[in-house]
Design a protein around this motif. Structure first.
Motif, mmCIF file in Angstrom:
data_model
loop_
_atom_site.group_PDB
_atom_site.id
_atom_site.type_symbol
_atom_site.label_atom_id
_atom_site.label_comp_id
_atom_site.label_asym_id
_atom_site.label_seq_id
_atom_site.Cartn_x
_atom_site.Cartn_y
_atom_site.Cartn_z
ATOM 1 N N ASN A 111 -5.551 -2.815 5.150
ATOM 2 C CA ASN A 111 -4.489 -1.810 5.057
ATOM 3 C C ASN A 111 -4.281 -1.090 6.387
ATOM 4 O O ASN A 111 -3.860 0.064 6.425
ATOM 5 C CB ASN A 111 -4.811 -0.804 3.956
ATOM 6 N N SER A 134 -8.515 2.199 5.860
ATOM 7 C CA SER A 134 -9.568 2.921 5.142
ATOM 8 C C SER A 134 -10.828 2.073 5.058
ATOM 9 O O SER A 134 -10.754 0.849 4.918
ATOM 10 C CB SER A 134 -9.081 3.286 3.741
ATOM 11 N N GLY A 136 -12.858 1.615 2.663
ATOM 12 C CA GLY A 136 -13.056 0.921 1.400
ATOM 13 C C GLY A 136 -12.289 -0.383 1.282
ATOM 14 O O GLY A 136 -12.565 -1.194 0.388
ATOM 15 N N ALA A 137 -11.310 -0.634 2.165
ATOM 16 C CA ALA A 137 -10.518 -1.863 2.097
ATOM 17 C C ALA A 137 -11.268 -3.017 2.765
ATOM 18 O O ALA A 137 -12.089 -2.807 3.664
ATOM 19 C CB ALA A 137 -9.165 -1.651 2.773
ATOM 20 N N HIS A 235 -14.313 9.012 -2.035
ATOM 21 C CA HIS A 235 -13.306 7.961 -1.794
ATOM 22 C C HIS A 235 -12.247 7.898 -2.888
ATOM 23 O O HIS A 235 -11.509 6.909 -2.955
ATOM 24 C CB HIS A 235 -13.955 6.589 -1.641
ATOM 25 N N ASP A 236 -12.129 8.933 -3.761
ATOM 26 C CA ASP A 236 -11.068 8.915 -4.765
ATOM 27 C C ASP A 236 -9.696 8.962 -4.094
ATOM 28 O O ASP A 236 -8.765 8.240 -4.481
ATOM 29 C CB ASP A 236 -11.221 10.109 -5.714
ATOM 30 N N ALA A 238 -8.973 8.018 -1.052
ATOM 31 C CA ALA A 238 -8.744 6.744 -0.352
ATOM 32 C C ALA A 238 -8.281 5.680 -1.338
ATOM 33 O O ALA A 238 -7.379 4.882 -1.043
ATOM 34 C CB ALA A 238 -10.026 6.304 0.357
ATOM 35 N N ARG A 239 -8.884 5.666 -2.527
ATOM 36 C CA ARG A 239 -8.446 4.697 -3.534
ATOM 37 C C ARG A 239 -7.021 4.986 -3.994
ATOM 38 O O ARG A 239 -6.245 4.058 -4.266
ATOM 39 C CB ARG A 239 -9.412 4.706 -4.713
ATOM 40 N N SER A 242 -4.813 3.727 -1.256
ATOM 41 C CA SER A 242 -4.817 2.270 -1.285
ATOM 42 C C SER A 242 -3.971 1.736 -2.438
ATOM 43 O O SER A 242 -3.206 0.778 -2.280
ATOM 44 C CB SER A 242 -6.253 1.755 -1.400
ATOM 45 N N GLY A 243 -4.082 2.357 -3.604
ATOM 46 C CA GLY A 243 -3.263 1.936 -4.732
ATOM 47 C C GLY A 243 -1.783 2.157 -4.476
ATOM 48 O O GLY A 243 -0.945 1.315 -4.832
ATOM 49 N N ARG A 246 -0.569 -0.590 -2.276
ATOM 50 C CA ARG A 246 -0.305 -1.832 -3.010
ATOM 51 C C ARG A 246 1.016 -1.751 -3.771
ATOM 52 O O ARG A 246 1.758 -2.736 -3.854
ATOM 53 C CB ARG A 246 -1.464 -2.110 -3.969
#
Length: 506
Positions: A111, A134, A136-137, A235-236, A238-239, A242-243, A246
């Motif tokens: 990302n 991020s 987490g990706a 990381h909430d 960040a998620r 990220s969502g 998408r």
């Protein structure tokens, strides 16, 4: 031969002797070395890359417009140079730029975002500002491509000048002029008729200034919302980003669907414009609605922590739910015929017909039967039960409550009436006998010959317990539960006189 002649002969033969171990380098090889040094050397110094070898970790990024990006333009992360541009080529209406990233700039995630930005005046040209994405990706592998949805380009001066042509500048001027008039215009009485009392008679600018009275509270709530967006775990946010990425990627991947969404949104806003008066009335009622909703939201906020605890405690039960459903299938197969019209359906129909009558009886019972039942329950709890739990203190007492004697009497009476000949239960009665003759006066009989009764017994009676008394006084004005608990061992509960005469004691 003289010594001088020998020395001269030796001196003349010396040049013909050859030395071994130091062969001379050919002239053509020296020329080739000089050509390589003066051609390949400057090339390597200029490109800093050995031909036919890889640049290492490479990435591609697709831009709608790569501006003046050129080969060897730097690639920077947070202002630190981590690579350079090695290739730029057209990709339809877009441009795909290939660049390297050093180990110090890795990892680059899927990302990641790339932006073409101008360098300072003294540097000239442009550079690629790379956001690694991020943590987490997943990491983007060498040769991967950053899509056009994750890239952007700097606005060129010619684009700014083109956007500000004469008609556009005139429209912008009219917009600013109209906005200034809207801020300074004092409304008329007709315009103030449907406005809130707090802004009546105020110009647009004055009304906007009053909104700052609510700025502190609104800022507090905005801070609470922002804090809630960070989530409850690491990381909430960040998620969430990220969502969202998408989702936007899905929008950009299907341009036709996105265009349909925009067209539908245009139809939606057109419908709102057609209902502008109703929308205006709705907005006018929004303030009191928000004040009413604030109380509800505060209560909801207080209920959320217990609800979250309940959800956590419910998680194991939800995990067992599939097994419960599978185990319930045979039961449902049996219940389905039971609930048919021939079985429970008919009962439900009868129950539906009887429900009005039952409801009427229930309503009537609330005012008549229930109060009486309540009084009976209180009398039983406060008077009758405590009385039955008292032990009778005489020579036959076993120390237990007296209600046991009552039930034992019934049990003894039932056992005394049993037989074994199949004719049913009956009680055998036998006249008494003995040497003692007793006389009792019985005034309950109207016939004179039966006023005196005689019987024989084996022993003289010791007394009567409990003592027979007359009918107690009826007091309907006194509630039963207010009476004191009677003492079964005092008054008529004690041993009293027998009431009979011994005629012939023996």
């Amino acid at each position: 031969m003289s010594p001088d002649a020998k020395q001269s002969k030796a001196a003349g033969a010396a040049p013909k002797k050859r030395r071994r171990g130091n062969p001379r380098v050919p002239n053509w090889l020296i020329a080739v070395i000089f050509i390589l040094i003066f051609t390949i050397g400057p090339y390597l110094a200029f490109t800093k890359h050995i031909p036919f070898t890889s640049y290492g970790y490479e990435l591609k990024a697709t831009f709608t417009n790569s501006a003046n990006i050129s080969l060897k333009s730097p690639v920077r992360i947070a202002g630190v140079e981590v690579g350079k541009v090695i290739k730029s080529e057209r990709d339809g209406d877009a441009t795909t730029v290939t660049f390297t990233v050093d180990d110090s700039g890795r990892p680059i995630h899927k990302n990641a975002f790339a932006t073409v930005k101008p360098r300072i005046f003294l540097e000239g040209n442009f550079f690629i500002d790379l956001d690694p994405g991020s943590p987490g990706a997943p990491e983007l592998g060498s040769g991967g491509t950053i899509p056009i949805s994750h890239t952007s380009t700097a606005v060129q001066i010619d684009e700014v000048l083109t956007a500000l042509q004469s008609p556009v500048r005139a429209d912008l001027g009219r917009l600013l002029e109209s906005y200034g008039q809207a801020l300074t215009h004092v409304p008329s009485a007709a315009e103030d008729a449907d406005q809130l009392p707090m802004v009546k008679g105020l110009s647009g600018g004055q009304a906007l200034n009053k909104t700052f009275q609510y700025g502190g509270e609104a800022g507090k709530y905005s801070a609470q919302v922002t804090n809630a967006l960070t989530g409850t775990q690491k990381h909430d946010l960040a998620r969430l980003v990220s969502g969202s990425a998408r989702a936007f990627n899905a929008f950009s991947a299907d341009q036709a669907a996105l265009q349909g969404l925009i067209d539908n949104f245009d139809v939606f806003t057109g419908a709102l414009a057609n209902q502008s008066e109703n929308l205006r009335t709705t907005v006018h009622e929004l303030a009191p609605t928000l004040r009413t909703a604030h109380t509800s939201l505060v209560s909801l906020d207080r209920s959320l922590p217990p609800l979250r605890t309940y959800a956590i405690e419910l998680t194991p039960a939800v995990a067992e739910l599939p097994g419960l459903i599978n185990a319930s299938k045979p039961w449902l197969a049996q219940v389905r015929p039971l609930l048919s019209g021939k079985e429970a359906g008919g009962a439900v129909k009868l129950l539906a017909e009887s429900t009005p009558g039952l409801a009427g009886a229930t309503q009537a019972g609330k005012s008549v039967a229930l109060p009486q039942a309540n009084q009976l329950s209180l009398c039983t709890t406060k008077v009758l039960v405590p009385t039955s739990e008292q032990p009778i203190n005489d020579r036959f007492s076993d120390g237990g409550p007296n209600y046991r004697d009552f039930w034992r009497l019934l049990s003894d009476f039932a056992s005394a009436s049993q037989n074994f000949d199949g004719n049913g239960p009956y009680l055998r009665a036998q006249g008494g006998g003995g040497p003692v003759l007793l006389e009792e006066f019985n005034p309950t009989f109207e016939l004179a010959p039966l006023q005196h009764q005689f019987s024989r017994v084996t022993e003289v009676p010791l007394g009567t317990q409990p003592q027979l008394q007359g009918q107690p006084e009826a007091r309907p004005d006194v509630r039963c539960e207010t009476n004191p608990v009677p003492d079964v061992n005092s008054g008529p509960g004690q041993v009293g006189a027998t009431g009979v005469n011994v005629v012939t004691p023996r």
